[in-house]
Design an enzyme around this catalytic site. Structure first.
Site, PDB file in Angstrom:
ATOM      1  N   TRP A 144      17.081 -22.472  15.179  1.00  7.80           N
ATOM      2  CA  TRP A 144      16.058 -22.726  15.644  1.00  7.80           C
ATOM      3  C   TRP A 144      15.517 -24.181  15.385  1.00  7.80           C
ATOM      4  O   TRP A 144      15.048 -25.131  16.355  1.00  7.80           O
ATOM      5  CB  TRP A 144      14.573 -22.127  15.395  1.00  7.80           C
ATOM      6  CG  TRP A 144      14.941 -20.644  16.067  1.00  7.80           C
ATOM      7  CD1 TRP A 144      15.068 -19.515  15.237  1.00  7.80           C
ATOM      8  CD2 TRP A 144      14.887 -20.275  17.509  1.00  7.80           C
ATOM      9  NE1 TRP A 144      15.166 -18.288  16.320  1.00  7.80           N
ATOM     10  CE2 TRP A 144      14.974 -18.928  17.191  1.00  7.80           C
ATOM     11  CE3 TRP A 144      14.735 -20.944  18.619  1.00  7.80           C
ATOM     12  CZ2 TRP A 144      15.056 -18.062  18.571  1.00  7.80           C
ATOM     13  CZ3 TRP A 144      14.860 -20.387  19.635  1.00  7.80           C
ATOM     14  CH2 TRP A 144      15.077 -18.816  19.793  1.00  7.80           C
ATOM     15  N   ASP A 154       7.903 -25.306  11.830  1.00 11.76           N
ATOM     16  CA  ASP A 154       7.899 -24.166  12.930  1.00 11.76           C
ATOM     17  C   ASP A 154       7.938 -22.935  11.838  1.00 11.76           C
ATOM     18  O   ASP A 154       8.741 -22.758  11.198  1.00 11.76           O
ATOM     19  CB  ASP A 154       9.139 -24.128  13.669  1.00 11.76           C
ATOM     20  CG  ASP A 154       9.603 -22.891  14.486  1.00 11.76           C
ATOM     21  OD1 ASP A 154       8.795 -21.761  14.381  1.00 11.76           O
ATOM     22  OD2 ASP A 154      10.295 -22.911  15.171  1.00 11.76           O
ATOM     23  N   LYS A 180       6.309 -12.160  16.327  1.00 12.45           N
ATOM     24  CA  LYS A 180       7.035 -11.802  15.017  1.00 12.45           C
ATOM     25  C   LYS A 180       5.981 -11.169  13.910  1.00 12.45           C
ATOM     26  O   LYS A 180       5.835  -9.828  14.097  1.00 12.45           O
ATOM     27  CB  LYS A 180       7.599 -12.770  14.160  1.00 12.45           C
ATOM     28  CG  LYS A 180       9.076 -13.198  15.064  1.00 12.45           C
ATOM     29  CD  LYS A 180       8.828 -14.232  16.226  1.00 12.45           C
ATOM     30  CE  LYS A 180      10.249 -14.152  17.253  1.00 12.45           C
ATOM     31  NZ  LYS A 180      10.910 -15.390  16.700  1.00 12.45           N
TER      32      LYS A 180
HETATM   33  C1  LIG Z   1      11.470 -16.524  17.754  1.00  9.84           C
HETATM   34  C2  LIG Z   1      11.536 -17.867  17.246  1.00  9.84           C
HETATM   35  C3  LIG Z   1      11.435 -18.868  18.174  1.00  9.84           C
HETATM   36  C4  LIG Z   1      11.294 -18.710  19.467  1.00  9.84           C
HETATM   37  O1  LIG Z   1      10.210 -18.561  20.038  1.00  9.84           O
HETATM   38  P1  LIG Z   1       9.837 -18.415  21.425  1.00  9.84           P
HETATM   39  O2  LIG Z   1       8.437 -17.904  21.786  1.00  9.84           O
HETATM   40  O3  LIG Z   1      10.816 -17.405  22.213  1.00  9.84           O
HETATM   41  O4  LIG Z   1       9.865 -19.612  22.012  1.00  9.84           O
HETATM   42  C5  LIG Z   1      11.385 -20.255  17.687  1.00  9.84           C
HETATM   43  N1  LIG Z   1      11.332 -20.627  16.376  1.00  9.84           N
HETATM   44  C6  LIG Z   1      11.650 -19.643  15.349  1.00  9.84           C
HETATM   45  C7  LIG Z   1      11.596 -19.693  14.058  1.00  9.84           C
HETATM   46  C8  LIG Z   1      11.633 -18.147  15.991  1.00  9.84           C
HETATM   47  O5  LIG Z   1      11.706 -17.203  14.997  1.00  9.84           O
END
Ligand SMILES: *Cc1c(COP(=O)(O)O)cnc(C)c1O
Length: 354
Positions: free
Chosen positions: A102, A164, A188
């Site tokens: 990511w 993030d 999540k």
């Molecule tokens: C799931 C995830 C994403 C992607 O998220 P979207 O909502 O599909 O854009 C980005 N960063 C991390 C760390 C993730 O676990």
């Protein structure tokens, strides 16, 4: 069909009591005679839902008063573009960690808008940063690669730290004041897909680059109380229910304790068993996403099939790295981890060939 243990990386398992509450309120939210999905977003009922969710989130995370909370659409991917468009403020460079699935996705998108200074080692001790960069971006828990920061990276004064936290926000206490921006999509640990939380220090909300789409402008979301257009109302409501559930369980210290209990149990089993392999340095191991492979790789497909047959679902590793991934977010009961370990203990001996 009974509820199963869902090890999906996201959208992921929800707390069972939250699903029951949403079910009970589904046709008639609080005597309105309407589902939350039918409430107008500018009406008092939805405003109440939205404000209660923000209040609960602020309380659970202890968000300081000088931070705004924005609720935005577009998932974490939208933030990959929103960050440079909003945060550069005349600077031309931003630093990005360039290891991890990511982190690299965020970097690739950012390169359209900013000169990226790449940080090729995830260890903050190696980062050479100065205030020529507008901010420094990293991913606190790498959902695909299975590693997580155990301490918040420290950066020099004048460098804004951006994280993030899509897959680990609300799984442990965070000192928000060390960050400029924290963002997380909801599917999540926070609820269901469709809404993204952006926690931003107030001085960082400024007029964005003139080409910024309005739907990605932090300034616009702040001035319109996160409703420049129709927001994802149902995900917003679910986020509130999940925050209330976390409070009822004892808050983030309890979420962290549970996450450590689950992940330690699984890692300890893998380390003691030569049929399964996890190569992540123990100090970097994720509490949320435990990735591993079978020593006999040809057993991977039967492993997934037999696990699913007994209600241990969605254990398939990410398509780019394969293997197995057990995602165990806040809603995963310890019984789920125990059932997985029990299955793993008997699986390989049952498949001895020759
Ligand atoms: C799931 C995830 C994403 C992607 O998220 P979207 O909502 O599909 O854009 C980005 N960063 C991390 C760390 C993730 O676990």
């Amino acid at each position: 069909m009974p509820r199963v243990f869902n090890f999906s990386p996201g959208p992921a398992m929800l707390p069972e009591s939250v699903v029951h509450q949403a079910h009970a309120e589904f046709l008639d939210w609080h005597g309105t005679g309407m589902s939350v999905m039918e409430l107008p977003h500018r009406g008092d009922d939805f405003k109440h839902i939205a404000m209660s969710a923000e209040t609960a989130l602020r309380e659970v995370l202890a968000i300081p008063d000088n931070y705004h909370v924005l609720f935005m659409p577009g998932g974490s991917h939208a933030q990959y573009a929103a960050l440079p468009l909003n945060l550069l403020q005349g600077k031309s460079k931003a630093a990005y960690v360039s290891v991890g699935h990511w982190a690299c996705s965020a970097l690739d998108e950012a390169e359209k808008y900013v000169e990226v200074v790449s940080l090729p080692d995830k260890d903050p001790a190696t980062w050479a940063l100065d205030d020529s960069v507008a901010y420094c971006h990293y991913v606190d828990n790498e959902t695909v690669d299975g590693f997580e920061y155990s301490v918040t990276p420290s950066v020099p004064d004048g460098v804004t730290l951006v994280a993030d936290m899509s897959s680990n926000l609300l799984s442990r206490p965070v000192d928000i004041s060390q960050f400029g921006v924290i963002y997380a999509c909801a599917q999540k640990n926070l609820g269901i897909a469709g809404i993204t939380v952006v926690i931003i220090r107030e001085d960082l909300v400024k007029t964005p680059h003139p080409m910024t789409p309005g739907i990605l402008s932090y300034q616009q979301f702040l001035s319109k109380a996160s409703m420049p257009n129709t927001p994802p109302t149902y995900p917003w409501y679910m986020l509130g229910l999940v925050c209330d559930w976390i409070k009822s369980q004892g808050g983030l210290l309890e979420m962290d304790r549970m996450a450590k209990t689950r992940s330690h149990e699984l890692y300890a089993f893998i380390d003691a068993n030569e049929d399964y392999i996890n190569t992540i340095d123990p100090v970097w191991r994720s509490r949320m996403n435990v990735i591993f492979t079978l020593k006999q790789a040809q057993l991977t497909v039967p492993f997934l099939e037999e696990a699913a047959a007994i209600g241990l679902k969605n254990l398939k590793g990410h398509r780019v790295i394969g293997g197995i991934r057990a995602s165990m977010y806040n809603a995963m009961p310890i019984e789920g981890t125990e059932a997985l370990v029990a299955f793993m203990r008997s699986f390989v001996p049952c498949h001895v060939t020759g």
